[in-house]
Enzyme design. Structure first.
Site, PDB file in Angstrom:
ATOM      1  N   THR A  45       0.851  -1.187   0.000  1.00  0.00           N
ATOM      2  CA  THR A  45       0.000   0.000   0.000  1.00  0.00           C
ATOM      3  C   THR A  45       0.895   1.248   0.000  1.00  0.00           C
ATOM      4  OG1 THR A  45      -0.173  -0.092   2.397  1.00  0.00           O
ATOM      5  CG2 THR A  45      -1.921  -1.182   1.129  1.00  0.00           C
ATOM      6  N   THR A  47       1.566   4.417   1.632  1.00  0.00           N
ATOM      7  CA  THR A  47       2.392   4.907   2.738  1.00  0.00           C
ATOM      8  C   THR A  47       3.291   3.802   3.277  1.00  0.00           C
ATOM      9  OG1 THR A  47       0.752   6.565   3.332  1.00  0.00           O
ATOM     10  CG2 THR A  47       2.357   6.000   5.029  1.00  0.00           C
ATOM     11  N   CYS A  48       2.763   2.601   3.325  1.00  0.00           N
ATOM     12  CA  CYS A  48       3.541   1.471   3.851  1.00  0.00           C
ATOM     13  C   CYS A  48       4.752   1.171   2.974  1.00  0.00           C
ATOM     14  CB  CYS A  48       2.650   0.235   3.957  1.00  0.00           C
ATOM     15  SG  CYS A  48       1.157   0.515   4.945  1.00  0.00           S
ATOM     16  N   SER A  49       4.570   1.244   1.658  1.00  0.00           N
ATOM     17  CA  SER A  49       5.643   0.915   0.714  1.00  0.00           C
ATOM     18  C   SER A  49       6.566   2.083   0.409  1.00  0.00           C
ATOM     19  CB  SER A  49       5.050   0.409  -0.600  1.00  0.00           C
ATOM     20  OG  SER A  49       4.461  -0.854  -0.425  1.00  0.00           O
TER      21      SER A  49
END
Length: 157
Positions: A45, A47-49
């Site tokens: 996703t 922000t996560c990546s």
């Protein structure tokens, strides 16, 4: 909800290794060591990546220099997705941990239901666990990303 001073709840995870799927307990992961565990709402996703996992990848050596034995990235995804995401992010120093059904996040009191968007997910958080005891805990408010960042957590270890 889990708090500083609490013991990490007992749980068994399925972890994909080179020789296949193995079962790993919270005792295996957290006892006799100091661990930074951070959780993301979903692998791959934005922000996560783009920020959350990459921050820990870049700063892994600095965490290790401060006495952190292990860094764990947790997500409510399956072990195959977590392995693929870790490979895509060059997260060689990070243990990519799948909470496939979200039961560990629920035991922590840090699960959230995103409804039809994605179902049960982890709340974005980070913690330091020393010999199974939570010694620092940062929980992000909805749609925020700061307190659980690698940069911030590095100031707490």
């Amino acid at each position: 909800m889990i708090n500083i001073g609490d013991q990490i709840p007992a749980h068994t995870f399925s972890v994909l290794q080179a020789d296949g799927m193995v079962q790993v307990s919270t005792d295996d992961l957290f006892q006799q060591q100091t661990v930074v565990l951070f959780a993301v709402p979903g692998a791959f996703t934005p922000t996560c990546s783009e920020a959350h996992l990459p921050g820990y990848v870049v700063l892994a050596d600095q965490f290790k220099a401060k006495g952190i034995d292990r860094i764990i990235c947790l997500s409510v995804n399956d072990a195959f997705v977590m392995q693929a995401w870790g490979e895509a992010q060059n997260a060689n120093e990070i243990d990519m941990l799948a909470d496939g059904d979200g039961s560990f996040c629920q035991a922590l009191g840090l699960a959230k239901d995103t409804g039809k968007f994605g179902g049960l997910r982890a709340t974005r958080f980070a913690m330091v666990v020393t010999n199974g005891e939570i010694t620092a805990l940062e929980i992000e408010p909805p749609k925020a990303f700061q307190a659980s960042s690698a940069e911030h957590m590095l100031t707490l270890v």
